[in-house]
Design a protein around this motif. Structure first.
Motif, PDB file in Angstrom:
ATOM      1  N   GLN A 476     -21.262  -8.033 -60.169  1.00  0.00           N
ATOM      2  CA  GLN A 476     -22.495  -8.229 -59.415  1.00  0.00           C
ATOM      3  C   GLN A 476     -22.738  -7.040 -58.485  1.00  0.00           C
ATOM      4  O   GLN A 476     -23.857  -6.563 -58.347  1.00  0.00           O
ATOM      5  CB  GLN A 476     -22.376  -9.527 -58.610  1.00  0.00           C
ATOM      6  N   ASP A 477     -21.669  -6.553 -57.879  1.00  0.00           N
ATOM      7  CA  ASP A 477     -21.796  -5.374 -57.011  1.00  0.00           C
ATOM      8  C   ASP A 477     -22.199  -4.141 -57.803  1.00  0.00           C
ATOM      9  O   ASP A 477     -22.893  -3.273 -57.302  1.00  0.00           O
ATOM     10  CB  ASP A 477     -20.455  -5.073 -56.319  1.00  0.00           C
ATOM     11  N   GLU A 478     -21.695  -4.043 -59.038  1.00  0.00           N
ATOM     12  CA  GLU A 478     -21.868  -2.807 -59.788  1.00  0.00           C
ATOM     13  C   GLU A 478     -23.052  -2.830 -60.744  1.00  0.00           C
ATOM     14  O   GLU A 478     -23.403  -1.804 -61.312  1.00  0.00           O
ATOM     15  CB  GLU A 478     -20.586  -2.483 -60.559  1.00  0.00           C
ATOM     16  N   SER A 479     -23.660  -3.993 -60.947  1.00  0.00           N
ATOM     17  CA  SER A 479     -24.846  -4.052 -61.802  1.00  0.00           C
ATOM     18  C   SER A 479     -25.938  -3.178 -61.180  1.00  0.00           C
ATOM     19  O   SER A 479     -26.124  -3.167 -59.970  1.00  0.00           O
ATOM     20  CB  SER A 479     -25.329  -5.504 -61.891  1.00  0.00           C
ATOM     21  N   GLY A 481     -29.056  -3.570 -61.562  1.00  0.00           N
ATOM     22  CA  GLY A 481     -30.155  -4.425 -61.122  1.00  0.00           C
ATOM     23  C   GLY A 481     -31.444  -4.207 -61.874  1.00  0.00           C
ATOM     24  O   GLY A 481     -32.477  -4.763 -61.519  1.00  0.00           O
ATOM     25  N   VAL A 484     -33.194  -8.381 -65.837  1.00  0.00           N
ATOM     26  CA  VAL A 484     -33.060  -9.717 -65.259  1.00  0.00           C
ATOM     27  C   VAL A 484     -31.749 -10.414 -65.642  1.00  0.00           C
ATOM     28  O   VAL A 484     -31.058 -10.940 -64.771  1.00  0.00           O
ATOM     29  CB  VAL A 484     -34.283 -10.581 -65.635  1.00  0.00           C
ATOM     30  N   PRO A 485     -31.361 -10.437 -66.926  1.00  0.00           N
ATOM     31  CA  PRO A 485     -30.152 -11.203 -67.267  1.00  0.00           C
ATOM     32  C   PRO A 485     -28.918 -10.721 -66.515  1.00  0.00           C
ATOM     33  O   PRO A 485     -28.098 -11.530 -66.086  1.00  0.00           O
ATOM     34  CB  PRO A 485     -29.987 -10.967 -68.772  1.00  0.00           C
ATOM     35  N   ARG A 487     -28.826  -8.768 -63.580  1.00  0.00           N
ATOM     36  CA  ARG A 487     -28.942  -8.882 -62.123  1.00  0.00           C
ATOM     37  C   ARG A 487     -28.921 -10.345 -61.682  1.00  0.00           C
ATOM     38  O   ARG A 487     -28.126 -10.729 -60.830  1.00  0.00           O
ATOM     39  CB  ARG A 487     -30.241  -8.215 -61.654  1.00  0.00           C
ATOM     40  N   VAL A 488     -29.793 -11.161 -62.282  1.00  0.00           N
ATOM     41  CA  VAL A 488     -29.897 -12.556 -61.856  1.00  0.00           C
ATOM     42  C   VAL A 488     -28.816 -13.403 -62.520  1.00  0.00           C
ATOM     43  O   VAL A 488     -28.204 -14.251 -61.878  1.00  0.00           O
ATOM     44  CB  VAL A 488     -31.302 -13.115 -62.175  1.00  0.00           C
ATOM     45  N   GLY A 489     -28.557 -13.130 -63.805  1.00  0.00           N
ATOM     46  CA  GLY A 489     -27.603 -13.959 -64.548  1.00  0.00           C
ATOM     47  C   GLY A 489     -26.203 -13.893 -63.963  1.00  0.00           C
ATOM     48  O   GLY A 489     -25.560 -14.924 -63.765  1.00  0.00           O
ATOM     49  N   ASP A 491     -25.407 -13.026 -60.965  1.00  0.00           N
ATOM     50  CA  ASP A 491     -25.497 -13.616 -59.644  1.00  0.00           C
ATOM     51  C   ASP A 491     -25.419 -15.143 -59.736  1.00  0.00           C
ATOM     52  O   ASP A 491     -24.704 -15.797 -58.973  1.00  0.00           O
ATOM     53  CB  ASP A 491     -26.833 -13.179 -59.030  1.00  0.00           C
ATOM     54  N   ARG A 492     -26.118 -15.716 -60.699  1.00  0.00           N
ATOM     55  CA  ARG A 492     -26.112 -17.179 -60.856  1.00  0.00           C
ATOM     56  C   ARG A 492     -24.752 -17.666 -61.337  1.00  0.00           C
ATOM     57  O   ARG A 492     -24.267 -18.716 -60.915  1.00  0.00           O
ATOM     58  CB  ARG A 492     -27.200 -17.597 -61.845  1.00  0.00           C
ATOM     59  N   GLU A 495     -22.585 -17.706 -58.442  1.00  0.00           N
ATOM     60  CA  GLU A 495     -22.946 -18.832 -57.579  1.00  0.00           C
ATOM     61  C   GLU A 495     -22.257 -20.115 -58.053  1.00  0.00           C
ATOM     62  O   GLU A 495     -21.667 -20.854 -57.270  1.00  0.00           O
ATOM     63  CB  GLU A 495     -24.470 -18.982 -57.613  1.00  0.00           C
ATOM     64  N   LEU A 516     -25.512 -19.789 -69.959  1.00  0.00           N
ATOM     65  CA  LEU A 516     -25.903 -18.606 -69.204  1.00  0.00           C
ATOM     66  C   LEU A 516     -25.135 -17.386 -69.697  1.00  0.00           C
ATOM     67  O   LEU A 516     -25.696 -16.295 -69.850  1.00  0.00           O
ATOM     68  CB  LEU A 516     -25.611 -18.873 -67.725  1.00  0.00           C
ATOM     69  N   VAL A 520     -26.809 -13.921 -71.008  1.00  0.00           N
ATOM     70  CA  VAL A 520     -26.544 -12.609 -70.410  1.00  0.00           C
ATOM     71  C   VAL A 520     -25.967 -11.661 -71.472  1.00  0.00           C
ATOM     72  O   VAL A 520     -26.366 -10.500 -71.573  1.00  0.00           O
ATOM     73  CB  VAL A 520     -25.591 -12.739 -69.202  1.00  0.00           C
TER      74      VAL A 520
END
Lengths: 622, 235
Positions: A476-479, A481, A484-485, A487-489, A491-492, A495, A516, A520
């Protein structure tokens, strides 16, 4: 003293220089090789080198003994390391105070100093020579074995060791098509993670329309946590990489090369720069190399530490001076890459394998490994294992051999539970799968990958959900961004996994994680996103029971996830010594002297310091 | 669709139909021209393709193996076999749309897209962001007006659209092309959702039949107008 002043202008001159170097080397007898890799430098090898140098001068041996600071020997955990010839004597954990004794006893008189020898952690016995150490004996060190013979800052060492002979051979005898045929016949596949056949890539790049020139690129932007194969090769044998690039450039028809190396690898940057400068001075880079009419030069570009810049299109964007973001690969980079020109990108280790194939032939290379995955591969063996370091094995070796024979099994009396291969994008394989062969196809089928070669061993104190969380956090840190898949995927997914480790997980989230993960993996723009779900999906596949324990029983079997564990003191084992009470940074432990103590769960932050402090093992995790 | 007298053509298979496509066009251009519906967000005609939203994914079959890729970045090639609405593509597209609407439920465009892509429930906590980084504004500013007054800044979660060094430059003439193209400017029909009250609106009752089994072909739905579907804009 340099024997060569003018640039070499023919293969014969190179051969003559090698002979002169061999003749000079014969006048010296013994050698002291100090590992100067980043790991050993961190444990203070440079001070030892200075002390040894002073010792040699004192003993009057400075002229007759070669003192060499080489690249990484791979057994980083035992550093600083020293190898003394003749005798193949291997010393480890050397301090500058030992230097005088080493020179006066071992170098001058050939005596072995028992105390500095390596102790086999399995048998507990001292091992006198390097060749007998199980860690080295079980390996096949084709690439890394060169390191101990070379001073990476000396082109003469490399030429003496047979260096640039492959280049001379190619320039004098082969035509580009033959070189490509030979690489194809060797079965060499990309060492950076994809495992794409190198010869096929070269062929495609050679065939690509050439309007304004082509490029070859060396990808030294290694960024996986715990992996340092490429760094050690570039630090220890930069000329080997350069020679590989030269041969590749000749085969492809490229006139310019780039080495893209992380700036966080200062020693690799330094050694690569020195190597390029030396090669230019010796006429091995530049115009009309060795009188063949072939011209090629290499520039060093430093990466600023973005993990995604290890992806080929992002790396090329970064080289162009743009933001390091990947672009869709609907047209391959071998056709349209750096500045829109055909560009052939290979990993450090791939390039370093090329000279050997030319020197010894494709059959020699293909004799190691499996039919589909030939040759050797370097892995960085780390984690909860007795022997950590760089390991080079023929592809097709079983995980069991690597972890138990070379690695010596779990450290601190633990029990190996799993191994994570392929870096953050790889997967975790359980111990029951350890008979699997380590090769490109087998590991991919098992839900992991060879990747660039990270290998992290885990024991039963490792929580697999926590491992998935760690790698997701990294990715997540290294994506970058961009899409969408990814950056958001990611992250989700993070989560959801965080929810599970903190006791808020719900059973239906496991299916969502899998769905998911598929989304991704299938739809992300670049390989970072496409492989990002691997840690989650592989732990879900092999360690689903741990996820269930977190969600349904609200407990962490490995005792790692803080929200789900509780520390208690076993009243029967506690003698009331008070060590834990004093160590607790939060004042959560109370009790009278010589009476069992107790932990106040309200105040306790579950840091585990009390457990580490207690000598009686009275602190338990529930 | 770009066409002129010198135009060369290739034949591709689009959902099983052999169609003629102008060389140099993307699969998305071609599919939309033939009335095949491929939902898309970051794609804008005449701007470069970014491939960021990944909604316009299709399956391309070659040597018996299907590969998922974005149609906005894929140029047509002779003999190419494209499947735009397989079960797998729909499932993946639905999952992406679900992520998008969970990021920014206060956008009519994303709510409409979610309905069009078959999202029936959102399984993630809503986030109520103001931007989904589709990059329409950035490309309009840089490519249409050659102004480059805005661009992407930062990496990963920190990625955002901003002025150079965070200060509005003099060469930004406030043309508001960026605002025109932004999918976030129109709130869902029921008005803005307050924090904590975000939901999947799915209110377009006439479109709800699409929710379960939406057609492959363009029916010039109102949803398309909502999210600025190229076809809805062109027609």
């Amino acid at each position: 003293l340099a024997l060569q002043s003018a640039p070499l202008s023919s293969p014969d001159e190179l051969a003559a220089l090698r002979q002169a170097l061999v003749a000079r080397r014969k006048t010296t007898g013994s050698s002291v090789t100090m590992c100067g890799g980043t790991g050993c430098q961190a444990s203070g090898c440079l001070a030892v080198v200075e002390a040894v140098k002073a010792g040699l001068v004192r003993q009057g041996l400075a002229e007759s003994v070669v003192l060499r600071v080489s690249g990484c020997h791979g057994f980083c955990e035992q550093g600083p390391l020293m190898l003394i010839e003749p005798g193949n004597i291997f010393y480890c954990h050397i301090s500058p105070d030992d230097a005088g004794e080493i020179v006066s006893r071992t170098v001058a008189q050939g005596e072995v100093i028992e105390r500095l020898l390596y102790t086999d952690p399995v048998s507990g016995e001292k091992v006198p020579t390097e060749a007998q150490i199980p860690f080295y004996a079980a390996q096949d060190r084709v690439l890394l074995g060169q390191n101990k013979r070379l001073d990476p800052t000396s082109i003469e060492d490399y030429i003496l060791d047979g260096g640039y002979a492959a280049l001379a051979k190619v320039l004098a005898q082969a035509n580009p098509e033959q070189v490509i045929q030979q690489i194809k016949a060797s079965g060499l596949r990309g060492r950076g993670g994809g495992g794409f056949p190198t010869g096929q890539k070269w062929e495609a790049c050679r065939a690509a329309a050439d309007g304004r020139g082509k490029y070859v690129i060396c990808n030294a932007d290694e960024g996986d946590p715990g992996a340092y194969m490429d760094r050690s090769i570039l630090e220890g044998n930069p000329h080997g990489v350069l020679e590989g690039m030269l041969i590749g450039a000749y085969a492809i028809g490229a006139g310019q090369g780039w080495i893209y190396v992380r700036n966080e690898y200062p020693l690799a940057v330094k050694h690569a720069r020195i190597a390029v400068e030396q090669a230019r001075r010796y006429g091995l880079l530049g115009e009309n190399i060795l009188g063949s009419g072939f011209s090629f030069d290499v520039e060093i570009a430093r990466g600023a530490g973005a993990f995604v810049c290890g992806e080929s299109t992002a790396l090329m964007a970064s080289l162009e001076g743009k933001v390091g973001e990947p672009v869709p690969k609907d047209v391959h980079t071998v056709e349209r890459g750096l500045w829109g020109r055909p560009s052939n990108l290979n990993n450090v280790e791939t390039w370093a394998n090329v000279p050997g194939i030319i020197n010894h032939g494709a059959a020699w290379f293909a004799a190691r490994g499996t039919p589909a995955s030939t040759g050797t591969k370097v892995f960085a063996l780390t984690g909860r294992v007795k022997n950590t370091g760089l390991v080079e094995i023929p592809l097709g070796t079983s995980l069991r051999t690597i972890v138990f024979d070379i690695g010596g099994g779990a450290s601190d009396g633990g029990k190996v539970k799993a191994v994570q291969t392929g870096g953050p994008s790889g997967g975790c394989l359980p111990v029951r799968k350890f008979n699997l062969q380590v090769d490109f196809d087998t590991l991919t089928k098992a839900g992991s990958m060879v990747g660039s070669g990270g290998m992290v061993v885990m024991d039963e104190r490792t929580c697999m959900v926590d491992v998935a969380k760690y790698f997701l956090k990294f990715l997540q840190d290294e994506s970058c961004g961009k899409c969408v898949p990814c950056r958001v995927g990611i992250d989700r997914m993070l989560e959801i996994v965080t929810d599970i480790t903190e006791g808020r997980g719900r059973p239906e989230q496991l299916d969502l994680l899998e769905e998911l993960g598929e989304t991704v993996a299938e739809t992300s723009l670049c390989a970072l996103g496409k492989t990002a779900p691997n840690p989650v999906l592989s732990t879900l596949r092999y360690f689903r029971d741990e996820y269930h324990a977190h969600i349904e029983q609200g407990r962490c079997p490995a005792g790692v996830c803080r929200a789900l564990i509780r520390y208690t003191i076993n009243a029967e084992a506690c003698t009331g010594c008070g060590a834990c009470r004093q160590a607790c940074p939060h004042g959560a432990i109370s009790g009278k002297k010589k009476e069992p103590h107790a932990i106040n769960p309200e105040v306790c932050t579950r840091c585990g310091i009390c457990r580490d402090t207690c000598k009686l093992g009275a602190v338990a995790v529930l | 669709l770009k066409e002129n007298a010198m135009q060369q053509f290739v034949t591709i298979s689009l959902d099983g139909a052999k169609v003629r496509a102008a060389k140099g066009n993307t699969v998305l251009d071609t599919a939309l021209a033939y009335g095949t519906c491929i939902p898309h967000l970051c794609y804008v005609p005449n701007l470069s393709s970014l491939g960021a939203c990944r909604l316009c994914i299709v399956e391309v079959v070659s040597n018996g193996r299907a590969k998922v890729t974005t149609s906005c970045t894929l140029d047509v090639q002779e003999g190419m076999v494209v499947v735009t609405n397989s079960d797998k593509v729909r499932r993946l597209r639905r999952n992406i749309a679900e992520m998008l609407v969970a990021e920014a439920p206060n956008s009519k465009a994303l709510q409409c897209l979610a309905v069009r892509c078959g999202v029936e429930e959102v399984r993630y906590p809503f986030r109520n962001k103001d931007c989904v980084l589709c990059g329409r504004c950035v490309r309009a500013c840089g490519e249409m007006w050659r102004a480059k007054a805005i661009g992407f800044v930062g990496r990963g979660r920190q990625r955002r659209v901003s002025f150079p060094f965070g200060v509005k430059p003099a060469f930004c003439k406030m043309c508001l092309s960026c605002v025109d193209l932004c999918p976030m400017t129109i709130t869902p029909c029921g008005g803005p959702m307050k924090p904590g009250e975000e939901h999947l609106c799915g209110k377009c009752e006439s479109q709800l039949t699409m929710n379960r089994d939406f057609p492959d072909t363009c029916v010039q739905c109102n949803l398309g107008r909502g999210f600025g579907c190229t076809r809805a804009v062109v027609v």
